[in-house]
Design an enzyme around this catalytic site. Structure first.
Site, PDB file in Angstrom:
ATOM      1  N   CYS A 120       0.815  -1.224   0.000  1.00 30.30           N
ATOM      2  CA  CYS A 120       0.000   0.000   0.000  1.00 30.30           C
ATOM      3  C   CYS A 120       0.849   1.275   0.000  1.00 30.30           C
ATOM      4  O   CYS A 120       0.554   2.231  -0.728  1.00 30.30           O
ATOM      5  CB  CYS A 120      -0.961  -0.006   1.191  1.00 30.30           C
TER       6      CYS A 120
ATOM      7  N   HIS B 109      -2.578   6.724   4.180  1.00 32.19           N
ATOM      8  CA  HIS B 109      -1.139   6.740   4.431  1.00 32.19           C
ATOM      9  C   HIS B 109      -0.556   8.057   3.914  1.00 32.19           C
ATOM     10  O   HIS B 109      -0.739   8.411   2.741  1.00 32.19           O
ATOM     11  CB  HIS B 109      -0.444   5.589   3.709  1.00 32.19           C
TER      12      HIS B 109
ATOM     13  N   GLU C 101       7.869  -3.648   6.255  1.00 31.54           N
ATOM     14  CA  GLU C 101       7.367  -2.557   5.415  1.00 31.54           C
ATOM     15  C   GLU C 101       8.495  -1.806   4.722  1.00 31.54           C
ATOM     16  O   GLU C 101       8.411  -1.476   3.538  1.00 31.54           O
ATOM     17  CB  GLU C 101       6.541  -1.595   6.264  1.00 31.54           C
TER      18      GLU C 101
END
Length: 338
Positions: free
Chosen positions: A147, A239, A199
């Site tokens: 994402c 985000h 991540e």
């Protein structure tokens, strides 16, 4: 109509898939899968609907199937919202059985023959579908990126021709990215968590594949470098990231590139009017104010400053997850791969 299904339909991303596919003009949602304890029951009776949009009643009567190839072999395409530790095997088996797979999972993202696609950035990488079929698959796997990687790469696309050499990014990531049960309230309330497992590694590796070149047989990775520092913040959706880009361009040139950017295709149902939207207010973008632009499919950018520095923000479960896979599938359908 193209018959489609959702693997892992009861989770956070699975629910987004169901929301986006209900009433889709091209895709007929016929099949939902989940765990064995949900199989055989109506979707409305097993899903704990937590999205901030109404439950699509037309899907509620669908009987949930177990997550097996047998359950989906009659479909043209499936959308995978499965956890990575489960997705790899079932996605490969589905592709071998002749089903197209658009996956949100990380299992196959870095496989050499699997395109890691953001339609506005690297639609030509879908040529790897032909490479998969030449190797014996009747179906295929197409993955969408992490994402945060999607938001980053979308923001870089209008400026990547300006001699991009190095990118540094600090993220402020919403809690929905961890799933419904992913982070306890006592851990995130009044807090910032400066670590999200794997991540940073994804953000540093995936852009090089996405923004690499396809030579007809494989992807040649891009030559710029990425350094990432990822943080979880107490925001529900959206985000945000601060980005430093080493490029040969002035602030005015970058603003002009953001402002004039247009996607290299048109006519897809979930394509937003603005894939990248420049906001000139000094305090934008902000998740609460800007995450739902373009029905959650627009990446907003702003605060372009000398350095070259700017801020980007996108909806992580729509543009960064389910919506990304749906847009990939629309592009695949438009190119007659189904």
């Amino acid at each position: 109509m193209i018959n489609v299904g959702v693997l892992g339909a009861t989770g956070a991303v699975g629910q987004r898939f169901v929301q986006l596919l209900a009433g889709h003009p091209w895709f007929n949602l016929t099949t939902l899968t989940a765990s064995e304890r949900s199989a055989g029951k109506k979707y409305k009776d097993v899903v704990n609907w937590r999205l901030d949009v109404p439950f699509p009643e037309e899907t509620g009567e669908l009987v949930v199937r177990p997550t097996t190839v047998e359950s989906i072999k009659d479909l043209d395409l499936v959308f995978s919202a499965l956890p990575a530790n489960i997705a790899g095997e079932i996605e490969s088996a589905a592709a071998q059985a002749g089903v197209g797979v658009c996956s949100n999972a990380s299992s196959h993202r870095m496989d050499p023959d699997v395109p890691l696609v953001i339609p506005e950035v690297n639609h030509d990488h879908l040529g790897l579908i032909d490479v998969q079929r030449d190797a014996g698959k009747d179906g295929f796997i197409v993955a969408n990126p992490n994402c945060s990687t999607i938001v980053l790469c979308m923001s870089l696309e209008p400026i990547r021709s300006m001699g991009l050499r190095d990118v540094k990014v600090a993220t402020m990531q919403a809690i929905s990215g961890a799933g419904f049960e992913g982070i306890a309230a006592m851990s995130i309330y009044e807090n910032v968590v400066p670590f999200i497992g794997s991540e940073e590694e994804k953000m540093e590796s995936e852009p090089l594949k996405i923004m690499g070149s396809f030579d007809g047989a494989e992807i040649v990775p891009a030559s710029f470098t990425v350094s990432a520092s990822c943080n979880r913040v107490p925001v529900i959706d959206g985000h945000t990231m601060a980005i430093w880009a080493d490029i040969d361009a002035t602030v005015d040139e970058v603003i002009a590139a953001f402002s004039s950017y247009c996607a290299p295709f048109s006519g897809l149902p979930h394509q937003p009017a603005h894939s990248v939207l420049y906001l000139d207010a000094e305090n934008r973008p902000q998740p609460r104010l800007d995450r739902n632009r373009g029905d959650g499919m627009t990446v907003s950018v702003g605060r372009v400053r000398e350095g070259l520095r700017y801020v980007a923000m996108g909806h992580n479960t729509i543009r960064g997850a389910a919506g990304a896979s749906v847009l990939n599938a629309e592009l695949i359908a438009s190119k007659k791969y189904l």
